[in-house]
Design a protein around this motif. Structure first.
Motif: not given
Lengths: 336, 343
Positions: B155-158, B135-145, B147-151
């Motif tokens: 991931y850890r922010l509020y 699940a985390k992997e998919r979330v990181l990939e989606m965040l990258t897409r 433009g929220l990089t580095p994902p």
């Protein structure tokens, strides 16, 4: 427009000189308005545009000395009719707010008393300006104003919540007129209104300024309504005015790269141009970048922009900008 | 109507008006707000269909009906060839993965106590699609897409630790994590700053292609709609007054209301200052909508017939797909004169 140029030789109605407003937060001092100079002449509409956090609303509040704690006007001058209002007592300031400088906010409900009928608001305002007028005459005047605002006079008996958003905003401008204010500061006056109601309100403002030679500072993020109404435009970025000029030239040929990027990112229904996307974000004002504050996002940034603050220069008659491109003679970079 | 991805026919949503106790005792009739009152249109796969109108026009309610977040009072909704009008909550469940929504205010859509990674990944867990590291992997990939990089940082922010524009991108990531094929975007950029809007619009366009999405784009802003929509319907008081391709509606608006709306859009260029005044009046009370054409009281062209007889949505000759609901149109070759904006 023309009135301004004719009276332009006289002293401006309002002069801001090196105005600084700072917020003292736990994490440090934020300079929300940084050394702003601006002149406003009688009868003109000046649009003050920028994105959230650029300091435009703080500047508006500063004009009425209403900046809230932890914010403070820390230096500079606000000369209204030649007199520095920063030296006035709180009582004198209270007399100035309303009859001299009126303010209109995005949400008129915050300015109207929910327990008072609309006509009472008007009677109070009219009598504040003219202490000898009878209540009946004041109501009569209010009815005349209502006619001008395009609201049926029987709505005078209503409470604010019974009016629509558009009517409430028209009541606000009517109250400023009842007070015969010399300067009206309107902060996002149409933001909560629907498109048609917004356009109706702009029609009303156009009509009123013609009749009353109204002086208006229009603070907004909405580039469209500024283009519709303003004679001159001041563009703010990160607490500073970066460009100032007559609306025509400023929109046709913006001088500052920020203005250029901002105008390019707004969809224009009349044209079929692609939108330009501005990269990056406005800086954190706790720790603004050195040199020009726009340099991290500027496609034309040079070494000098990263180190030194650009000078505020009159590049064409009446058209000012703070950008190194002009001092360096690289004007064609932006308009090649 | 099986051909279309989404087809809506004569859709109605009447909300009962709350009466006070005494009124309820003496009145025989219940009153209703006719938020959506007989709306029909279709959306083809891969299309961006716009619903435009002022507050109270029923555009948001229409979107919620299609998502089956409301139980319609009448009419029919087909989603991908299937009648979903009265499907039970359980039967809707597998379809929910395929239809997602993003709203105007990302602050109201995000739980302030949930990290971004959790917010985006939550749906994967609920729908039992992926868990743990997968699940985390998919979330990181989606965040990258998005433009929220580095994902992994995001991931850890509020939500409060990022900007408004970034928050809206998180909302988009969450909407797309289940790989839906239909997205209702309800004023998705209205809260964003001017420069951020262009970026979000661009992202929405790219995501549409990348994920083969179909959009229902709800907006009050016709300038924005022009940039992203293929076809558009203009709503007034719960009904569609005009529908067609963006090209048809913008270059040849035929309903006086559409014309007024188009003329009212502030143009970010003083060269195009509006000279003609805007029709007065405001959207009337939807509990007692005007008889006949609902726009007649504000319409400069209104005649007797407009006051009594409701106009039908009729095709415009020579413009396939363009429909207008106006008595005046087509009569003796009559056409309302678009309010010219002079330079």
């Amino acid at each position: 427009m023309d009135e301004r140029k004719q009276s332009g030789n006289g002293i401006p109605l309002l002069q801001l000189r090196d105005l600084v407003v700072e917020y003292y937060t736990r994490s440090g001092v934020v300079r929300a308005v940084d050394s702003v100079d601006l002149d406003i002449y009688k009868g003109e509409v000046v649009g003050l545009v920028g994105e959230s956090g650029c300091g435009k609303s703080t500047l508006g509040m500063a004009l009425l000395r209403l900046v809230r704690s932890p914010g403070k006007i820390t230096s500079g001058k606000i000369l209204f009719k030649g007199k520095d209002i920063l030296t006035l007592s709180e009582n004198a300031m209270r007399d100035l707010r309303g009859p001299e400088i009126s303010m209109i906010f995005q949400d008129p409900m915050t300015s109207l008393d929910p327990l008072q009928r609309i006509d009472d608001h008007f009677v109070e305002s009219i009598r504040a300006h003219d202490k000898h007028i009878s209540k009946e005459d004041a109501i009569k005047r209010a009815a005349e104003l209502f006619d001008l605002l395009g609201i049926a006079p029987d709505r005078l008996q209503d409470y604010p919540h019974q009016l629509s958003g558009g009517m409430r905003q028209r009541v606000m401008i009517g109250l400023a007129l009842a007070l015969d204010a010399d300067l009206i500061v309107a902060d996002e006056p149409t933001t909560s209104l629907d498109v048609l109601v917004e356009a109706q309100f702009l029609d009303l403002l156009k009509d009123l300024r013609r009749r009353y030679n109204m002086t208006l500072i229009l603070i907004t993020h909405n580039i469209g309504i500024v283009a519709e109404l303003a004679d001159r435009v001041a563009v703010m970025y990160a607490g500073e005015i970066v460009e100032l000029g007559d609306a025509g030239p400023l929109f046709a040929e913006p001088l500052h790269p920020y203005t250029d990027a901002l105008l390019g990112s707004v969809p224009n229904i009349k044209l079929d141009e692609e939108l330009k996307i501005m990269g990056g974000q406005p800086p954190d004002l706790l720790d603004p970048p050195a040199g020009c504050r726009f340099h991290p996002r500027c496609p034309y940034a040079m070494d000098r922009c990263r180190e030194e603050e650009p000078p505020w220069q009159e590049i064409q008659p009446g058209h000012w900008a703070a950008c190194w491109l002009y001092a360096e003679g690289k004007r064609e970079t932006l308009h090649g | 109507m099986a051909e279309h991805f989404i087809a809506v026919e004569n859709l109605k949503m009447w909300f009962p008006v709350q009466q006070d106790f005494i009124e309820g005792l003496f009145s025989h009739q219940r009153e209703f707000v006719r938020a959506v009152d007989g709306v029909s249109f279709h959306i083809d796969r891969g299309e961006v269909f716009g619903l435009a109108g002022e507050s109270g026009s029923g555009k948001t309610t229409t979107g919620r009906l299609i998502l089956r977040l409301l139980e319609p009072t009448g009419g029919r909704i087909d989603f991908d060839g299937r009648d979903i009008t009265h499907l039970s909550e359980a039967a809707m469940r597998p379809l929910r993965r395929r239809m997602q929504v993003i709203f105007q205010d990302p602050n109201a859509s995000l739980n302030p106590r949930m990290t971004i990674g959790k917010a985006v990944g939550h749906a994967l867990e609920i729908h039992n699609v992926a868990h743990g590291d997968k699940a985390k992997e998919r979330v990181l990939e989606m965040l990258t897409r998005m433009g929220l990089t580095p994902p992994d940082r995001y991931y850890r922010l509020y939500p409060h630790q990022i900007s408004g524009g970034q928050r809206q991108r998180v909302v988009m990531a969450r909407a797309l994590i289940l790989r839906p094929d239909f997205l209702v975007a309800d004023e998705p950029i209205a809260m964003a700053d001017v420069s951020v809007r262009a970026m979000l619009l661009d992202l929405l366009r790219r995501l549409k292609d990348d994920f083969h999405l179909t959009y229902l784009f709800i907006t009050h802003d016709l300038a924005t709609a022009k940039y992203i929509c293929d076809r558009i319907a203009v709503m007034y008081l719960g009904q569609i007054v005009e529908i067609g391709s963006v090209d048809q509606v913008y270059s040849n608006p035929l309903h006086p209301y559409t014309q007024a709306l188009l003329a009212a859009v502030p143009v970010p260029d003083p060269k195009f200052r509006r000279t003609a005044p805007i029709p007065k009046g405001e959207i009337p009370n939807p509990i007692h909508p005007p008889s006949g054409c609902r726009f007649h009281a504000r319409c400069a062209y209104a005649r007797e017939r407009c006051r009594t007889e409701q106009p039908l949505l009729l095709p415009v000759e020579g413009e396939p797909g363009h429909f207008v609901s106006c008595h005046m149109f087509g009569e003796n070759g009559w056409k309302p004169v678009a309010q010219e904006v002079q330079i």
